[in-house]
Write a protein that holds these residues in place. Structure first.
Motif, PDB file in Angstrom:
ATOM      1  N   ASP A   1       0.805  -1.218   0.000  1.00  0.00           N
ATOM      2  CA  ASP A   1       0.000   0.000   0.000  1.00  0.00           C
ATOM      3  C   ASP A   1       0.839   1.268   0.000  1.00  0.00           C
ATOM      4  OD1 ASP A   1      -2.430  -1.314  -0.100  1.00  0.00           O
ATOM      5  OD2 ASP A   1      -2.598  -1.478   2.079  1.00  0.00           O
ATOM      6  N   ASP A   2       2.121   1.161   0.334  1.00  0.00           N
ATOM      7  CA  ASP A   2       2.986   2.335   0.278  1.00  0.00           C
ATOM      8  C   ASP A   2       3.389   2.678  -1.146  1.00  0.00           C
ATOM      9  OD1 ASP A   2       3.282   2.714   3.186  1.00  0.00           O
ATOM     10  OD2 ASP A   2       4.334   0.789   3.109  1.00  0.00           O
ATOM     11  N   VAL A   3       3.250   1.722  -2.048  1.00  0.00           N
ATOM     12  CA  VAL A   3       3.644   1.920  -3.441  1.00  0.00           C
ATOM     13  C   VAL A   3       2.446   2.249  -4.319  1.00  0.00           C
ATOM     14  CG1 VAL A   3       4.695   0.825  -5.465  1.00  0.00           C
ATOM     15  CG2 VAL A   3       5.638   0.415  -3.183  1.00  0.00           C
ATOM     16  N   LEU A   4       1.331   1.534  -4.140  1.00  0.00           N
ATOM     17  CA  LEU A   4       0.182   1.675  -5.027  1.00  0.00           C
ATOM     18  C   LEU A   4      -0.607   2.953  -4.743  1.00  0.00           C
ATOM     19  CD1 LEU A   4      -1.210  -1.980  -5.081  1.00  0.00           C
ATOM     20  CD2 LEU A   4       0.335  -0.868  -6.712  1.00  0.00           C
ATOM     21  N   LEU A   5      -1.061   3.591  -5.798  1.00  0.00           N
ATOM     22  CA  LEU A   5      -1.984   4.711  -5.678  1.00  0.00           C
ATOM     23  C   LEU A   5      -3.367   4.201  -5.282  1.00  0.00           C
ATOM     24  CD1 LEU A   5      -0.962   6.733  -8.851  1.00  0.00           C
ATOM     25  CD2 LEU A   5      -0.789   7.557  -6.489  1.00  0.00           C
ATOM     26  N   PRO A   6      -4.194   5.024  -4.634  1.00  0.00           N
ATOM     27  CA  PRO A   6      -5.553   4.604  -4.270  1.00  0.00           C
ATOM     28  C   PRO A   6      -6.332   4.158  -5.503  1.00  0.00           C
ATOM     29  CG  PRO A   6      -4.990   6.656  -3.183  1.00  0.00           C
ATOM     30  CD  PRO A   6      -3.892   6.378  -4.143  1.00  0.00           C
ATOM     31  N   GLY A   7      -6.960   2.986  -5.391  1.00  0.00           N
ATOM     32  CA  GLY A   7      -7.748   2.467  -6.487  1.00  0.00           C
ATOM     33  C   GLY A   7      -6.961   1.728  -7.537  1.00  0.00           C
TER      34      GLY A   7
ATOM     35  N   ASP B   1      -4.125  -1.285  -8.777  1.00  0.00           N
ATOM     36  CA  ASP B   1      -3.672  -2.612  -8.389  1.00  0.00           C
ATOM     37  C   ASP B   1      -2.332  -2.986  -9.004  1.00  0.00           C
ATOM     38  OD1 ASP B   1      -5.919  -3.552  -6.719  1.00  0.00           O
ATOM     39  OD2 ASP B   1      -7.045  -3.199  -8.555  1.00  0.00           O
ATOM     40  N   VAL B   2      -1.777  -2.115  -9.809  1.00  0.00           N
ATOM     41  CA  VAL B   2      -0.414  -2.258 -10.324  1.00  0.00           C
ATOM     42  C   VAL B   2       0.219  -0.877 -10.255  1.00  0.00           C
ATOM     43  CG1 VAL B   2       1.052  -2.834 -12.282  1.00  0.00           C
ATOM     44  CG2 VAL B   2      -1.029  -4.139 -11.878  1.00  0.00           C
ATOM     45  N   GLY B   3       1.443  -0.818  -9.809  1.00  0.00           N
ATOM     46  CA  GLY B   3       2.061   0.490  -9.701  1.00  0.00           C
ATOM     47  C   GLY B   3       3.562   0.438  -9.548  1.00  0.00           C
ATOM     48  N   VAL B   4       4.175   1.564  -9.862  1.00  0.00           N
ATOM     49  CA  VAL B   4       5.614   1.753  -9.700  1.00  0.00           C
ATOM     50  C   VAL B   4       5.833   3.068  -8.970  1.00  0.00           C
ATOM     51  CG1 VAL B   4       7.818   2.095 -10.883  1.00  0.00           C
ATOM     52  CG2 VAL B   4       6.179   0.439 -11.780  1.00  0.00           C
ATOM     53  N   MET B   5       6.783   3.087  -8.050  1.00  0.00           N
ATOM     54  CA  MET B   5       7.137   4.300  -7.324  1.00  0.00           C
ATOM     55  C   MET B   5       8.639   4.505  -7.399  1.00  0.00           C
ATOM     56  SD  MET B   5       6.444   5.368  -3.333  1.00  0.00           S
ATOM     57  CE  MET B   5       7.534   4.123  -2.636  1.00  0.00           C
ATOM     58  N   SER B   6       9.043   5.749  -7.615  1.00  0.00           N
ATOM     59  CA  SER B   6      10.459   6.082  -7.636  1.00  0.00           C
ATOM     60  C   SER B   6      10.679   7.357  -6.843  1.00  0.00           C
ATOM     61  CB  SER B   6      10.947   6.272  -9.073  1.00  0.00           C
ATOM     62  OG  SER B   6      12.322   6.634  -9.090  1.00  0.00           O
ATOM     63  N   THR B   7      11.714   7.358  -6.003  1.00  0.00           N
ATOM     64  CA  THR B   7      12.094   8.548  -5.248  1.00  0.00           C
ATOM     65  C   THR B   7      13.566   8.830  -5.496  1.00  0.00           C
ATOM     66  OG1 THR B   7      10.465   8.166  -3.491  1.00  0.00           O
ATOM     67  CG2 THR B   7      12.340   9.567  -2.951  1.00  0.00           C
TER      68      THR B   7
ATOM     69  N   LEU C   1      15.347   5.383  -4.917  1.00  0.00           N
ATOM     70  CA  LEU C   1      14.522   4.215  -4.627  1.00  0.00           C
ATOM     71  C   LEU C   1      13.685   3.894  -5.859  1.00  0.00           C
ATOM     72  CD1 LEU C   1      12.932   2.217  -2.612  1.00  0.00           C
ATOM     73  CD2 LEU C   1      11.348   4.135  -2.337  1.00  0.00           C
ATOM     74  N   LEU C   2      13.581   2.607  -6.184  1.00  0.00           N
ATOM     75  CA  LEU C   2      12.673   2.134  -7.221  1.00  0.00           C
ATOM     76  C   LEU C   2      11.892   0.965  -6.657  1.00  0.00           C
ATOM     77  CD1 LEU C   2      11.624   2.137 -10.150  1.00  0.00           C
ATOM     78  CD2 LEU C   2      13.490   0.549 -10.711  1.00  0.00           C
ATOM     79  N   ALA C   3      10.571   1.056  -6.699  1.00  0.00           N
ATOM     80  CA  ALA C   3       9.712   0.009  -6.138  1.00  0.00           C
ATOM     81  C   ALA C   3       8.571  -0.291  -7.095  1.00  0.00           C
ATOM     82  CB  ALA C   3       9.161   0.438  -4.778  1.00  0.00           C
TER      83      ALA C   3
ATOM     84  N   GLY D   1       8.295  -5.208  -4.487  1.00  0.00           N
ATOM     85  CA  GLY D   1       9.749  -5.338  -4.529  1.00  0.00           C
ATOM     86  C   GLY D   1      10.366  -3.965  -4.645  1.00  0.00           C
ATOM     87  N   ALA D   2      11.553  -3.781  -4.087  1.00  0.00           N
ATOM     88  CA  ALA D   2      12.191  -2.465  -4.119  1.00  0.00           C
ATOM     89  C   ALA D   2      13.695  -2.606  -4.056  1.00  0.00           C
ATOM     90  CB  ALA D   2      11.685  -1.597  -2.959  1.00  0.00           C
ATOM     91  N   ILE D   3      14.402  -1.660  -4.652  1.00  0.00           N
ATOM     92  CA  ILE D   3      15.839  -1.517  -4.489  1.00  0.00           C
ATOM     93  C   ILE D   3      16.123  -0.055  -4.170  1.00  0.00           C
ATOM     94  CG2 ILE D   3      16.538  -3.455  -5.943  1.00  0.00           C
ATOM     95  CD1 ILE D   3      16.984  -1.473  -8.220  1.00  0.00           C
ATOM     96  N   SER D   4      17.169   0.194  -3.411  1.00  0.00           N
ATOM     97  CA  SER D   4      17.508   1.570  -3.069  1.00  0.00           C
ATOM     98  C   SER D   4      18.979   1.662  -2.701  1.00  0.00           C
ATOM     99  CB  SER D   4      16.642   2.085  -1.908  1.00  0.00           C
ATOM    100  OG  SER D   4      16.988   1.439  -0.696  1.00  0.00           O
TER     101      SER D   4
END
Length: 716
Positions: free
Chosen positions: A172-178, A180-186, A199-201, A217-220
């Motif tokens: 839930d820290d990666v996915l946007l509300p609503g 079910d597949v997502g990518v996050m990068s900081t 960070l890439l998740a 999954g994430a790497i940082s």
């Protein structure tokens, strides 16, 4: 990196597995036709206290926004912003050392990653310390929860002063509300030694029968270089640091009653502590398996957890001619499990009973090679049963808890060097006699709280806690022991657990619509008074009155001993916040007396962490653009403290200091957020409190000078 077992492929494993599951996770839950996704706004500030104001105990917490955006991922600063909570923070050591109410090291505080105790230590000179060190890459953190004093449940087993749990990324820290597949990068970049952080998740979830399955999954990694202090001088003992980390988690929910979570997080770093002379190569692995069963009745609310933590240390002395400790290796392995069930009974007449009970077990083992030095091999096993019942009638809550903590320490009296006492001259040091000690402690706890008004909750708690001796203390061989041999005269198999008897008096206050319509405010005030007996510290013995193996002719030796008498630690802790939407404020204040008994080599062998008697943090800010833009400022005050040296508690005076920081964040849209931090705005020169002897001996202020950090997070 010498013998680099922490390959990039290991770091990539978590994300690679997640992406593979992302590609095969079908059918992915679809968004309903015509549905409108609302933009998520993370409201910053301390308006509601994150629920801690409703707990009749000394607890604090920090969420992801506070850690990653307001403090730029600096977990030690986050901890120091909480009342009664501090850190030992040498400039050359990235390991996090948690101090609660003046106590740290050797399990006095249970420091955890995702509920897994981190028990690693390296105590044999060259930047060694008896403190437990926790290694986690800053980008992986989404929360820190701190409990001060007696801790209920498995987290409180064999712990004297409290617990701190560092929570890492989940689905839930990666996915946007609503989604079910997502990518996050900081990504972050900065000045003054903060090179970059990234960070890439990736995460996904899909239907599974009546439930769902989610993966992440994430790497940082974070790159830091030597920094300038407020005097414009590069601090010489803060070398390069480039930790890398990978994470993978799977959450399986067959239905609404059951959930199984499997996870692993890996960390690797190489750094040169200024007081060491050797590169430290550290690798940390933490694995978790968590199961919950909540069938929706009042008799079963079951949770079961199992874990494994492995921390490896190797010295790389390739740059030192004739380096005696080049190739030193040590591995700390911790395994354990706990099981807890919670029940609820409605007894009628406005009376109810909540009951929880369970068992826990942990096994901590240290094993070193022939160059282990004074790092004692051995194991500490802890096991326990615990229960807690809360009876609620009218405005009163009466909570009674009882736990039995069993412990067992195993080790050896020492080692014979090759070629002595029949030990093969061409082999490794030979182990001496095996020694085992065990015992148990019954620790009660009782809390009475009341809620006469919705806005007022006073409470009082009396509790016992205990902390067993570790193998490191009981079998400490003394000296550097270049070849790994040791003298049993430095052992003390007669050590007994430290015992604490403590009172806490507190009050929680909260209210709405106080100064403006829709505002909220909260305040926690608590006083603690703890009396600790059998405190364990390091003492020199020249007469045979302290070290049990001393014999005439041994001269002056040293060992770990239980002190006579009582050590008293007491203080006042205050924490609160106010939030009116457009503007907010939060603060914490500690006024305490937590001086500890000083060992014979305090500041060197047994740095006991002398805290300032008073420290405080104040954070204020305003929100603009319909609360999408937040701008805040922070004051950090740390009072005068001391750094011991060779048993002299006032060897070094560490002056008080006040620092000012600025932070800002802008939620541009649901996909993008940018943030900005300025640490030490006025570029003040200062020596950090509780940073250790080597930093003070350097004679150069180790506090980081003015530092700018810019960052952005994208989620799709």
């Amino acid at each position: 990196m010498k013998d680099d077992r922490f390959h990039t492929s290991t770091l990539l494993a978590g994300t690679a597995m997640a992406l593979a599951l992302l590609a095969t996770a079908a059918p992915v839950k679809a968004q309903e036709p015509g549905a409108t996704l609302l933009q998520q706004i993370n409201v910053e500030g301390d308006g509601n206290g994150d629920g801690v104001v409703d707990v009749p105990a000394a607890v604090s917490k920090a969420d992801r926004v506070k850690i990653q955006e307001q403090f730029s991922g600096n977990a030690t600063q986050v901890l120091r912003s909480m009342p009664g909570t501090f850190t030992r923070e040498p400039a050359d050591q990235p390991g996090i050392i948690v101090n609660i109410r003046g106590l740290q090291g050797m399990g006095r505080v249970n420091s955890m990653i995702d509920g897994v105790p981190q028990t690693f230590r390296n105590l044999s000179g060259h930047a060694g310390t008896f403190d437990n060190m926790l290694y986690v890459e800053q980008n992986m953190l989404v929360g820190v929860d701190v409990s001060r004093g007696a801790v209920s449940g498995a987290e409180g087993m064999g712990t004297l002063a409290g617990a701190a749990n560092f929570r890492t990324l989940d689905v839930d820290d990666v996915l946007l509300p609503g989604k079910d597949v997502g990518v996050m990068s900081t990504v972050r970049i900065g000045t003054n030694g903060f090179d970059y952080s990234r960070l890439l998740a990736g995460a996904a979830r899909t239907d599974m029968g009546e439930g769902e399955i989610g993966v992440v999954g994430a790497i940082s990694d974070t790159k830091k270089s030597p920094y300038e202090n407020g005097d414009g001088i590069i601090y010489p003992s803060a070398g390069d640091e480039h930790p890398k980390s990978g994470l993978f988690k799977v959450n399986i929910e067959p239905d609404s009653d059951r959930k199984l979570s499997l996870g692993g997080i890996w960390y690797g770093s190489e750094f040169l502590p200024g007081s060491s002379g050797y590169n430290w190569v550290v690798e940390n692995q933490t694995y978790t398996a968590k199961y919950t069963y909540k069938p929706g009745n009042d008799l079963i609310d079951l949770s079961a957890n199992a874990y494994l933590n492995i921390t490896d240390l190797e010295f790389d002395g390739s740059s030192i001619d004739g380096a005696a400790f080049d190739g030193r290796k040590g591995t700390n392995t911790t395994t354990g499990f706990d099981i807890t069930n919670r029940m609820h009974f409605d007894l009628g007449s406005a009376t109810e009973l909540k009951l929880s009970y369970g068992v826990a077990y942990s096994h901590d083992e240290y094993e070193g090679n022939a160059k282990r030095g004074a790092n004692a091999d051995g194991t500490l096993q802890k096991a326990g049963a615990f229960s807690e019942a809360t009876l609620t009638r009218g405005i009163f809550d009466l909570t009674g808890g009882l736990r039995y903590d069993y412990w067992k320490v195993d080790g050896i009296s020492g080692y014979d060097a090759p070629g002595s006492n029949g030990c093969d001259p061409d082999g490794d040091p030979c182990p001496g006699d095996a020694i085992s000690r065990h015992g148990g402690d019954l620790n009660p706890k009782i809390t009475l709280s009341a809620r006469p008004f919705d806005w007022l909750q006073p409470y009082v708690t009396y509790a016992h806690t205990s902390r067993p001796p570790t193998a490191a203390e009981m079998f400490y061989p003394g000296g550097h022991s270049f070849d790994g041999s040791s003298d049993p005269v430095n052992n003390n198999p007669n050590l007994v657990p430290e015992q604490s008897r403590g009172w806490e008096l507190g009050v929680n206050l909260k209210g709405d619509d106080l100064l403006a319509a829709g505002d909220t405010a909260w305040l926690k005030v608590g006083y603690f008074h703890n009396r600790i007996s059998d405190y364990i510290t390091y003492r020199t013995d020249a007469t045979g009155t302290l070290c049990p193996n001393w014999e005439p002719g041994d001269g002056s030796v040293a060992c770990w001993v239980n002190l006579d008498g009582t050590t008293v630690m007491k203080g006042l802790e205050i924490e609160g916040g106010y939030d009116a939407g457009r503007y907010y404020a939060g603060f914490s204040l500690t006024l305490a007396d937590t001086d500890q008994p000083q060992g014979s080599s305090s500041g060197t062998t047994s740095d006991t962490g002398q805290l300032p008697d008073d420290f405080a943090t104040v954070d204020v800010g305003m929100r603009f653009l319909e609360e999408a833009l937040t701008v805040g400022g922070r004051m950090r005050y740390v009072g005068e403290s001391k750094q011991a040296f060779l048993g002299k508690p006032d060897a070094y005076k560490v002056d008080a200091y006040t620092l000012f920081d600025v932070h800002a964040s802008w939620q541009i849209n649901e996909n993008a957020k940018v943030f900005f931090n300025v640490e030490n705005v006025f570029d003040k020169a200062y020596m950090k409190a509780n940073s250790g002897l080597s930093d003070n001996l350097a004679g150069i202020n180790n506090g980081r000078g003015r530092t700018f950090i810019f960052g952005a997070t994208a989620r799709f």
